[in-house]
Design an enzyme around this catalytic site. Structure first.
Site, PDB file in Angstrom:
ATOM      1  CB  CYS A   1      14.529  16.169  35.751  1.00  0.00           C
ATOM      2  SG  CYS A   1      13.625  17.700  35.860  1.00  0.00           S
TER       3      CYS A   1
ATOM      4  CE1 TYR B   1       4.146  -5.199  45.280  1.00  0.00           C
ATOM      5  CE2 TYR B   1       2.734  -6.029  43.533  1.00  0.00           C
ATOM      6  CZ  TYR B   1       3.363  -6.202  44.750  1.00  0.00           C
ATOM      7  OH  TYR B   1       3.212  -7.387  45.437  1.00  0.00           O
TER       8      TYR B   1
HETATM    9  C1  LIG Z   1       6.324 -13.046  50.368  1.00  0.00           C
HETATM   10  C2  LIG Z   1       5.442 -12.451  49.350  1.00  0.00           C
HETATM   11  N1  LIG Z   1       4.186 -12.863  49.264  1.00  0.00           N
HETATM   12  C3  LIG Z   1       3.332 -12.332  48.357  1.00  0.00           C
HETATM   13  C4  LIG Z   1       3.724 -11.337  47.496  1.00  0.00           C
HETATM   14  C5  LIG Z   1       2.731 -10.768  46.535  1.00  0.00           C
HETATM   15  O1  LIG Z   1       3.035 -10.928  45.205  1.00  0.00           O
HETATM   16  P1  LIG Z   1       1.992 -10.468  44.121  1.00  0.00           P
HETATM   17  O2  LIG Z   1       1.629  -9.059  44.391  1.00  0.00           O
HETATM   18  O3  LIG Z   1       2.664 -10.651  42.837  1.00  0.00           O
HETATM   19  O4  LIG Z   1       0.787 -11.373  44.271  1.00  0.00           O
HETATM   20  C6  LIG Z   1       5.037 -10.871  47.558  1.00  0.00           C
HETATM   21  C7  LIG Z   1       5.487  -9.825  46.628  1.00  0.00           C
HETATM   22  O5  LIG Z   1       6.609  -9.445  46.532  1.00  0.00           O
HETATM   23  C8  LIG Z   1       5.920 -11.430  48.515  1.00  0.00           C
HETATM   24  O6  LIG Z   1       7.181 -11.012  48.629  1.00  0.00           O
END
Ligand SMILES: Cc1ncc(COP(=O)(O)O)c(C=O)c1O
Length: 433
Positions: free
Chosen positions: A362, A391
């Site tokens: 919604c 994500y």
């Molecule tokens: C400390 C740290 N390392 C690695 C990553 C991984 O980033 P990505 O998924 O863009 O490779 C993150 C993502 O937020 C992070 O906070």
């Protein structure tokens, strides 16, 4: 780039329509497990890990490790798969730490991150002797030291430094610029003070230096700058780290319009920067730890939705609503992320029409794809969205009391449930009882 290159390496696409992943029929999977359904292709996860490992072996002459940033996606069974690849793991919560330990990650391959770790998380990390608690602030340095003293332990720590490097990505996922909430500023004396205090502490062992610039980054040179900033700081402090980590963040393509983004350039830039520095300064090579999340798992994941209601807007646009949306994939609403989609199975010569693929929640912002040219969708169709492995499920919510989706692992024609569909309404019922 070609749409097929956005799907997992085992995707079978003919006549522009996807039918199988990992040797498994998508129509049958949707019937058996329901939708929205998330699929992870084993061959893509394993291949990505191995390629990255190969690049590190080729480029870096010292010891090196890949630590999977588990916030991209984690469940117990998935953690087992990553542990099986000999990966290390980056965790940011009690839950992620517990899962990493339960899945059999050796303690010396676990790193605890986060800008506000709880006492409970720090105590668990210390008691399990994990490789590093990555300290994010001077306040946290004192907090960890006090807990270590009270426990009579001397944990290994790294310091997370904020090098004030702005990268070209969405502002919500920039983490290395001066105003970011993450890390200890490199340039105002605070980081020097942190290094000195940690080295002098009887209750801490400082082993590493770390930074993370952000996510979905395509400029290798920013990583070289980060390495120079970290090693420059260490030189100023008169200390050389055993471990250096420039975090993760390497970007990936989400749509046909994106360019391919091989991480070799990333690994090369980081490796060269550390090696050049150490040669120039006549210092031993530290262990290099990279922390990819998105790059390792995003392309391995596919989201499968069933189309329900359709309608035509006043402007003649075809709107197709699927049975998921922002609750299982908040990235479009959060970052304006772009995706592409493919109809599963044959389109029976339907006209190609300008389509808006929306969710069932919604809120008007609940869209998956704002504009895409697709065969005209109708009730009952199955739609697959590639590059859904990072994500999405890990950021899923129960908005409108949606059930978080079922997640499957597909390998050589076999199906394993990584995570069952959550029954959100049942949980809410019991909570209120
Ligand atoms: C400390 C740290 N390392 C690695 C990553 C991984 O980033 P990505 O998924 O863009 O490779 C993150 C993502 O937020 C992070 O906070």
């Amino acid at each position: 780039m070609d749409k097929v290159d956005l799907f997992p390496v085992t995707a079978e696409i003919s006549d522009g329509h996807i039918s199988h992943i990992g040797g498994v029929d998508l129509v049958q999977l949707a019937e058996l497990h329901g939708t929205p359904l998330y699929l992870y292709d084993a061959a893509t996860v394993n291949g990505n890990y191995k390629n990255l490992r190969k690049y590190l072996d080729q480029q870096y002459q010292g010891r090196s490790q890949i630590a999977y940033a588990s916030k991209a996606y984690l469940s117990l069974k998935f953690a087992h798969k990553m542990a099986g690849l000999q990966s290390a793991i980056d965790v940011v919560s009690f839950g992620e730490l517990e899962i990493a330990l339960s899945a059999g990650f050796p303690a010396d391959k676990i790193h605890l991150h986060g800008n506000n770790k709880s006492e409970k998380e720090i105590r668990l990390a210390i008691s399990k002797h994990i490789e590093s608690i990555v300290v994010d602030s001077l306040d946290e340095l004192q907090f960890v030291e006090a807990i270590s003293k009270e426990m009579g332990q001397v944990p290994r720590i790294w310091l997370r430094i904020n090098p004030d490097i702005a990268v070209d990505t969405h502002k919500a996922v920039q983490t290395g610029h001066g105003a970011s909430k993450f890390g200890i500023p490199a340039d105002n004396g605070k980081a020097l003070h942190a290094i000195q205090s940690a080295r002098e502490s009887k209750y801490l062992t400082l082993t590493g230096i770390h930074t993370h610039l952000g996510s979905q980054i395509f400029e290798a040179k920013q990583f070289s700058r980060a390495i120079d900033a970290l090693l420059g700081l260490c030189k100023e402090a008169g200390w050389h780290p055993d471990i250096i980590s420039p975090g993760g963040g390497w970007g990936i393509p989400y749509t046909e319009e994106s360019t391919q983004n091989d991480p070799e350039a990333w690994v090369q830039a980081i490796s060269k920067a550390v090696q050049n520095w150490c040669t120039r300064e006549n210092l031993p090579l530290p262990e290099l730890i990279i922390e990819p999340g998105r790059w390792l798992v995003a392309r391995a994941g596919v989201a499968l939705y069933r189309v329900g209601a359709t309608k035509e807007t006043r402007d003649g646009e075809w709107v197709a609503a699927v049975d998921g949306g922002m609750a299982d994939n908040p990235r479009v609403a959060l970052y304006g992320s772009q995706y592409t989609a493919e109809l599963v199975g044959s389109a029976n010569d339907r006209p190609i029409v300008k389509t808006r693929l929306v969710g069932r929640f919604c809120e008007s912002g609940d869209e998956l794809i704002h504009h895409i040219m697709m065969p005209r969708l109708q009730r009952g169709d199955l739609v697959a969205i590639p590059v859904s492995g990072a994500y999405q499920v890990s950021m899923a919510s129960n908005y409108n009391l949606a059930d978080r989706p079922c997640v499957l692992w597909l390998e050589d024609g076999k199906v394993e449930i990584l995570q069952n569909r959550e029954l959100a309404s049942q949980t809410a019922w019991w909570l209120g009882d």
